[in-house]
Design a protein around this motif. Structure first.
Motif, short mmCIF file in Angstrom:
data_model
loop_
_atom_site.label_atom_id
_atom_site.label_comp_id
_atom_site.label_asym_id
_atom_site.label_seq_id
_atom_site.Cartn_x
_atom_site.Cartn_y
_atom_site.Cartn_z
N SER A 249 75.02 63.06 18.19
CA SER A 249 76.23 63.88 18.22
C SER A 249 76.76 64.14 16.82
CB SER A 249 77.31 63.19 19.06
OG SER A 249 77.57 61.88 18.57
N ASP A 250 76.37 63.27 15.88
CA ASP A 250 76.79 63.46 14.49
C ASP A 250 75.68 64.07 13.64
OD1 ASP A 250 75.14 61.25 14.62
OD2 ASP A 250 76.28 60.06 13.17
N LEU A 251 74.83 64.90 14.28
CA LEU A 251 73.75 65.56 13.53
C LEU A 251 74.31 66.33 12.34
CD1 LEU A 251 70.75 66.41 13.28
CD2 LEU A 251 71.26 68.30 14.82
N TYR A 252 75.40 67.07 12.60
CA TYR A 252 76.05 67.80 11.52
C TYR A 252 77.28 67.02 11.08
CZ TYR A 252 73.07 71.50 13.24
OH TYR A 252 71.97 72.22 13.64
N PRO A 253 77.43 66.80 9.79
CA PRO A 253 78.53 65.95 9.30
C PRO A 253 79.87 66.66 9.40
CG PRO A 253 77.35 66.94 7.48
CD PRO A 253 76.58 67.31 8.71
N PRO A 254 80.96 65.90 9.45
CA PRO A 254 82.28 66.54 9.36
C PRO A 254 82.42 67.22 8.01
CG PRO A 254 82.46 64.15 9.15
CD PRO A 254 81.05 64.43 9.53
N MET A 255 82.89 68.46 8.02
CA MET A 255 82.94 69.25 6.80
C MET A 255 84.35 69.33 6.26
SD MET A 255 79.79 70.13 6.47
CE MET A 255 79.98 71.32 5.16
N LEU A 256 84.47 69.14 4.95
CA LEU A 256 85.74 69.41 4.29
C LEU A 256 85.94 70.92 4.23
CD1 LEU A 256 85.56 66.96 1.25
CD2 LEU A 256 86.86 66.65 3.36
N GLU A 257 87.16 71.37 4.38
CA GLU A 257 87.42 72.80 4.28
C GLU A 257 87.16 73.28 2.86
OE1 GLU A 257 91.07 74.28 5.73
OE2 GLU A 257 90.94 73.24 7.66
N ALA A 258 86.57 74.45 2.76
CA ALA A 258 86.31 75.01 1.44
C ALA A 258 87.63 75.48 0.82
CB ALA A 258 85.34 76.18 1.55
N ASP A 259 87.74 75.29 -0.48
CA ASP A 259 88.91 75.76 -1.22
C ASP A 259 88.72 77.24 -1.55
OD1 ASP A 259 91.01 76.28 -2.89
OD2 ASP A 259 90.58 74.68 -4.33
N VAL A 260 89.48 78.09 -0.84
CA VAL A 260 89.30 79.54 -1.02
C VAL A 260 89.76 80.01 -2.39
CG1 VAL A 260 89.43 80.01 1.44
CG2 VAL A 260 91.52 80.03 0.07
N ASP A 261 90.50 79.15 -3.10
CA ASP A 261 90.97 79.52 -4.44
C ASP A 261 90.17 78.84 -5.55
OD1 ASP A 261 93.06 81.16 -3.45
OD2 ASP A 261 94.26 79.38 -3.04
N ALA A 262 89.11 78.12 -5.16
CA ALA A 262 88.29 77.44 -6.17
C ALA A 262 87.62 78.47 -7.08
CB ALA A 262 87.24 76.57 -5.49
N GLU A 263 87.24 78.02 -8.26
CA GLU A 263 86.65 78.96 -9.22
C GLU A 263 85.34 79.54 -8.70
OE1 GLU A 263 84.45 77.55 -12.73
OE2 GLU A 263 85.02 75.51 -12.13
N LEU A 264 85.08 80.79 -9.06
CA LEU A 264 83.81 81.42 -8.74
C LEU A 264 82.75 80.93 -9.73
CD1 LEU A 264 85.00 85.05 -7.96
CD2 LEU A 264 83.64 83.62 -6.42
N VAL A 265 81.75 80.26 -9.22
CA VAL A 265 80.71 79.73 -10.10
C VAL A 265 79.52 80.67 -10.21
CG1 VAL A 265 81.38 77.33 -9.72
CG2 VAL A 265 79.71 78.39 -8.20
N ALA A 450 81.17 67.99 -1.28
CA ALA A 450 82.37 67.18 -1.47
C ALA A 450 82.51 66.73 -2.92
CB ALA A 450 82.32 65.96 -0.54
N GLU A 451 81.38 66.62 -3.63
CA GLU A 451 81.41 66.22 -5.04
C GLU A 451 81.68 67.42 -5.95
OE1 GLU A 451 77.60 64.50 -5.66
OE2 GLU A 451 77.95 62.82 -4.28
N GLY A 452 81.78 68.62 -5.38
CA GLY A 452 82.06 69.81 -6.18
C GLY A 452 80.86 70.64 -6.53
N VAL A 453 79.66 70.25 -6.05
CA VAL A 453 78.46 71.06 -6.26
C VAL A 453 78.51 72.22 -5.27
CG1 VAL A 453 75.94 71.10 -6.17
CG2 VAL A 453 77.13 69.07 -7.05
N SER A 454 78.12 73.39 -5.71
CA SER A 454 78.06 74.56 -4.84
C SER A 454 76.64 74.69 -4.29
CB SER A 454 78.43 75.83 -5.61
OG SER A 454 79.72 75.69 -6.18
N VAL A 455 76.54 74.94 -2.97
CA VAL A 455 75.24 74.94 -2.31
C VAL A 455 75.04 76.25 -1.55
CG1 VAL A 455 73.69 73.72 -0.73
CG2 VAL A 455 75.43 72.44 -2.01
N VAL A 456 73.89 76.87 -1.75
CA VAL A 456 73.47 78.01 -0.94
C VAL A 456 72.38 77.53 0.00
CG1 VAL A 456 72.35 80.27 -0.91
CG2 VAL A 456 74.04 79.73 -2.69
#
Length: 507
Positions: A249-265, A450-456
């Motif tokens: 049931s925990d196949l997908y981890p609980p996700m932190l909401e993305a910060d819509v105002d975070a910097e564009l990397v 969660a550590e601030g790395v951006s992932v595609v």
């Protein structure tokens, strides 16, 4: 025996098979049989013992104990593929075809038909054409293998098996790189083989396909037989639970909401490249951005261009607010952008090398000291990677080709992360790996964000796109058709955009 008895005699039986490699046991008293005209699926996590059992059933390995019975009689199978003479054919996950030879030459390779000392090409061609007609494969016996699609190559392997009068056909992940349409064609041919009385062992991590095509299913876990059941008695969820021995049931981890105002990397503006037309999007710090779409939609092509693997015709790329123009792979790495290929065997890893050089190759400059490679630092990096990514191997000196698919994928992740990227592009993160390792990779991706790395995440598997991404970009024919957020990230919405349909046309 661990399985039900039946009036129908099995063609081949593995009876209480155990196998050890040196002091390391990998199978523990496993039993399984295959009957005429059935598809018997063999499932389990990577490292469960599936490959070892398949190789014992086809004569490539000898069991340490237990026995193989053929038509009810104890049999010592001949080694190195010679069991084909008994009608037992193994189709490996890496197709065993000579790319520069024709279809007919591959089918008869090593057993060519001769007349008066010369090759009887007409006879071989006619025979192969008959097989192609029989299974409905629209190619010519004289077509070169290198010119065929993956699906067509897979079917040529089946033609080879049929030409050898296969009674047992063992297939390892045959649909791993096929599209849905190609898989449907493939399954139609499997059904024809069943109807002709061939017994088929089907090994796959795609549990929905296992459910759809199989008559019976055997589950292995940690080298041990767990159960054999009729497919009608199992759901994909129950299969997964039996494979890993726990609820998923925990196949997908609980996700932190993305910060819509975070910097564009990363900002891509009107990108044009091979297979890509006018693509624009942005990626923010700590965001998991999914790229979805049908095969050939341009998902991979976008990031091959962005990451320096393919030339750019026009458009702008900005990393951390700075225009970067056309980059090389090394330039992208040094700028904090890393791409993890979907083809780990051909492009991601050196299968004949050990884990240590594979891990450090991409980040090699950081291991150079006084113009020489710091071996001690490499060894320390490998130990850290093994712990961090839970890479499971018999020892650190094993060649990478001997690792399971899931452990190869974890090593490939470790290799990319060794250069400490700020942006990671992961193409098909869980292709060909078991459900337990999928869970580990999903949690790792969430931890990175969660550590601030951006992932595609580029994926053909819609559940994982829906399960782990903050936003989803949908592509079709080289362009973006939609960007989905929140409740709009669902299968129906994604498929509407992927198919090029406007939503109002469907209401």
């Amino acid at each position: 025996m661990q399985m039900e008895t039946t009036a129908q005699a099995a063609i081949i039986e593995a009876v209480n098979i155990s196998k050890s490699f040196g002091p390391v046991p990998v199978l523990f008293s496993v039993s399984m049989d295959v009957r005429p005209g059935e598809v018997h699926a063999l499932i389990g996590e990577n490292g469960a013992g599936k490959s070892t059992l398949m190789k014992i059933l086809s004569g490539f390995h000898d069991p340490t104990s237990g026995q193989i019975r053929l038509d009810g009689k104890k049999t010592d199978l001949p080694p190195n593929g010679a069991a084909e003479s008994l009608g037992i054919v193994l189709i490996h996950q890496e197709l065993n075809l000579a790319e520069q030879m024709t279809v007919e030459e591959n089918v008869f390779l090593g057993r060519e038909v001769k007349s008066r000392g010369l090759l009887d090409k007409a006879a071989m061609r006619a025979t192969v054409q008959g097989y192609l007609d029989e299974i409905g494969l629209d190619i010519s016996p004289v077509d070169r293998i290198s010119d065929l699609t993956i699906a067509q190559k897979q079917m040529v392997e089946i033609v080879k098996a049929v030409s050898r009068n296969a009674r047992i056909l063992i297939m390892d992940e045959p649909t791993a790189v096929l599209t849905e349409e190609e898989t449907e064609v493939f399954f139609r041919q499997v059904t024809k083989l069943k109807e002709s009385g061939v017994g088929i062992v089907f090994v796959s991590h795609k549990l929905n396909e296992v459910k759809a095509i199989s008559d019976r299913i055997t589950i292995l876990r940690d080298g041990q037989w767990i159960d054999t059941r009729h497919a009608q008695d199992l759901t994909p969820d129950l299969m997964a639970q039996m494979m890993v021995g726990r609820e998923l049931s925990d196949l997908y981890p609980p996700m932190l909401e993305a910060d819509v105002d975070a910097e564009l990397v990363l900002e891509v503006d009107n990108l044009v490249a091979t297979g890509v037309s006018g693509v624009s999007f942005g990626l923010r710090k700590g965001e998991i951005l999914g790229f979805s779409g049908l095969i050939g939609s341009g998902r991979t092509a976008v990031f091959e261009a962005v990451c320096g693997l393919a030339p750019i015709e026009s458009g702008t790329i900005r990393l951390f607010g700075r225009d970067v123009g056309t980059m090389t792979v090394a330039g992208a790495r040094d700028a904090g952008l890393a791409y993890l290929t979907k083809d780990r065997k051909e492009k991601g890893l050196l299968l004949d090398k050990k884990m240590q050089p594979n891990l450090t190759l991409f980040a090699l400059p950081k291991f150079v000291k006084n113009f020489a490679i710091d071996r001690k630092r490499e060894e320390e990096a490998l130990e850290r990677a093994i712990r961090r990514f839970d890479v499971r191997a018999k020892d650190n000196d094993i060649t990478v080709g001997k690792l399971s698919g899931g452990n190869q994928q974890k090593l490939l992740l470790a290799k990319i992360m060794e250069c400490d990227p700020k942006i990671v592009v992961i193409d098909e993160p869980t292709r060909g790996i078991d459900v337990g390792t999928k869970q580990q990779i999903y949690h790792f991706i969430a931890a990175l964000a969660a550590e601030g790395v951006s992932v595609v995440v580029i994926s053909s598997e819609m559940p994982e796109i829906i399960g782990i991404c903050h936003r989803v970009v949908v592509m079709r024919e080289g362009g973006i058709t939609g960007v989905l957020t929140g409740d709009h990230i669902n299968e129906n919405e994604i498929m509407r955009y992927a198919a090029g349909l406007k939503r109002e046309e469907l209401h």
